[in-house]
Design an enzyme around this catalytic site. Structure first.
Site, PDB file in Angstrom:
ATOM      1  N   SER A 180       4.658 -14.855   6.449  1.00  0.00           N
ATOM      2  CA  SER A 180       4.933 -14.070   6.806  1.00  0.00           C
ATOM      3  C   SER A 180       6.651 -14.444   6.708  1.00  0.00           C
ATOM      4  O   SER A 180       7.291 -12.944   6.468  1.00  0.00           O
ATOM      5  CB  SER A 180       4.745 -14.081   8.469  1.00  0.00           C
ATOM      6  OG  SER A 180       4.530 -14.773   9.346  1.00  0.00           O
ATOM      7  N   HIS A 208      -0.707 -10.152   7.694  1.00  0.00           N
ATOM      8  CA  HIS A 208      -0.025  -9.759   6.358  1.00  0.00           C
ATOM      9  C   HIS A 208      -0.780  -9.194   5.153  1.00  0.00           C
ATOM     10  O   HIS A 208       0.162  -8.703   4.627  1.00  0.00           O
ATOM     11  CB  HIS A 208       1.191 -10.397   7.061  1.00  0.00           C
ATOM     12  CG  HIS A 208       2.103 -10.532   7.285  1.00  0.00           C
ATOM     13  ND1 HIS A 208       2.860  -9.205   7.681  1.00  0.00           N
ATOM     14  CD2 HIS A 208       2.359 -11.068   8.108  1.00  0.00           C
ATOM     15  CE1 HIS A 208       4.137  -9.780   8.499  1.00  0.00           C
ATOM     16  NE2 HIS A 208       3.897 -10.896   9.107  1.00  0.00           N
ATOM     17  N   LYS A 239      -0.338  -4.132  12.177  1.00  0.00           N
ATOM     18  CA  LYS A 239       0.171  -4.456  11.399  1.00  0.00           C
ATOM     19  C   LYS A 239       0.215  -2.851  10.517  1.00  0.00           C
ATOM     20  O   LYS A 239       0.312  -1.734  11.100  1.00  0.00           O
ATOM     21  CB  LYS A 239       0.682  -5.777  10.606  1.00  0.00           C
ATOM     22  CG  LYS A 239       1.224  -6.649  11.260  1.00  0.00           C
ATOM     23  CD  LYS A 239       1.628  -7.984  10.996  1.00  0.00           C
ATOM     24  CE  LYS A 239       2.251  -8.747  12.069  1.00  0.00           C
ATOM     25  NZ  LYS A 239       1.772 -10.505  12.016  1.00  0.00           N
TER      26      LYS A 239
END
Ligand SMILES: *Cc1c(COP(=O)(O)O)cnc(C)c1O
Length: 391
Positions: A180, A208, A239
């Site tokens: 990340s 991610h 996300k």
């Protein structure tokens, strides 16, 4: 109130070092441009990779769910808080990830903590990359299993750990899919091969990579064509998916076990209907509107090339996460403040989130930025970079 002076001492230290931060409230929806303190800024700090936080199909699904089912569930999943839509989302995610089953947790953080604390005991060992996310670290803190940390993406060190732990019942190797802070991708094909040779389980946290890597955003396992060879995939719905939640994608037996032993699943209330419905709609968007992922990568290439041309050090990222490496903690925070003053919201990241001396601006473009947004952002980076004598 008296009693917290010892905390004040620590906070004052942070202030002296220039790393004390206040929260920055948005006055607009999340998006490519946002409003803070009455001023419009280019948003380069969110994980809203695809712009789904206010995609009309998600918003509409959430509204309809509120109308039909209300705003809360009133219970944990295992007592009375499972609605049909919770299970529908899990079936849809399993189909999407091409695994036997999935189980949704309240967040990616609780998914990691839940799975790591539940699956192993004293007879086992967990082997973890040193740069894994905080939620993996906390999950490991809660397991009774032994722990080994290997140097970041260092396969020799991982192999050494596997050689030295052969006496344990189960070995679980855990890695972020995309790291990340640096944006590099785990060397998953090699990790999987090593684990097969040493008969260890593999877990990858695709927070991610969810919605970013692989076909339709299925993640790194799909990206590397490793279906069936990674035992546990963790995904986030918070996300790129634009809403909230985390899930594990694995075997049916793991789902059933976690329903009985996954503590955040057992002891914390389930997602409200609006969240579940928006997540369901998001998966449909991933499947039917691939243009968002295409635009994300196009914007990523454009912005990275621009920063490189300006002379910034952007590290070794292979993902939309773009660290602009500056080094000095206080200067990085000043850099971030100057970007803000000039119209770009890109947070500075310093110790303890990254190692001392490795402070950076962390910029993430999204699919909903226009080329004009990104060109303007690059010009502002250039201006501040020259003022700070970085370029
Ligand atoms: C953000 C993140 C999480 C936490 O996900 P949330 O859904 O925001 O709780 C877990 N793991 C990694 C690697 C992350 O980057």
């Amino acid at each position: 109130m008296k009693g917290f002076e010892y905390l004040e001492v620590e906070l004052n230290d942070m202030k002296e070092q220039g790393v004390f931060r206040s929260l920055v409230p948005l006055q607009s929806p999340q998006g490519g441009r946002i409003i803070i303190d009455g001023k419009e800024l280019i948003q380069l700090s969110s994980n809203n990779y695809l712009g789904l936080t206010n995609h009309p199909r998600l918003v509409e699904a959430a509204k309809q769910a509120v109308e039909a089912y209300g705003v809360g569930t009133g219970s944990v999943r295992t007592i009375a808080g499972t609605m049909e839509m919770h299970e529908e989302l899990e079936r849809k995610l399993a189909n999407f990830k091409q695994t036997e089953a999935t189980l949704v947790f309240q967040s990616g953080f609780t998914a990691n903590v839940g799975v790591l604390s539940a699956l192993l005991d004293e007879q086992d060992v967990v082997i973890s990359d040193e740069l894994n996310h905080a939620s993996i670290i906390d999950g490991i803190r809660l397991t009774k299993a032994a722990r080994r940390i290997y140097r970041h993406s260092d396969l020799k060190d991982l192999e050494k750990a596997l050689q030295e732990t052969q006496h344990y019942r189960k070995r679980l190797v855990v890695t972020d899919g995309v790291f990340s802070m640096d944006g590099d991708v785990a060397r998953l094909p090699e990790i999987v091969e090593l684990c097969e040779n040493y008969d260890a389980l593999v877990m990858v946290d695709d927070a991610h990579a969810s919605g970013v890597f692989g076909e339709n955003g299925r993640g790194t396992v799909d990206h590397f064509h490793l279906h069936g060879r990674v035992h546990i995939q963790v995904g986030t719905l918070s996300k790129a998916i634009g809403v909230l939640g985390g899930y594990i994608a694995s075997a049916q037996v793991v789902r059933e076990y976690l329903i009985h032993r996954g503590r955040p699943f057992l002891f914390s209330t389930s997602h409200p209907p609006a969240v579940v419905a928006a997540n369901l709609a998001a998966i449909d968007v991933l499947l039917t509107e691939p243009e968002w992922i295409e635009r994300l990568w196009e914007n990523t290439r454009f912005f990275k090339a621009g920063l490189k041309d300006l002379g910034f050090d952007i590290g070794t990222s292979e993902s939309p996460i773009t660290p602009v490496l500056l080094g000095d903690e206080a200067m990085t925070m000043r850099f971030s403040d100057r970007l803000l003053a000039n119209g770009v919201f890109a947070q500075g990241i310093a110790y303890p989130t990254v190692a001392k001396g490795k402070a950076r601006i962390r910029a993430i473009v999204s699919a909903v930025h226009s080329k004009a947004d990104l060109s303007e952002a690059l010009a502002i980076f250039a201006k501040v970079g020259k003022e700070e004598k970085v370029i």
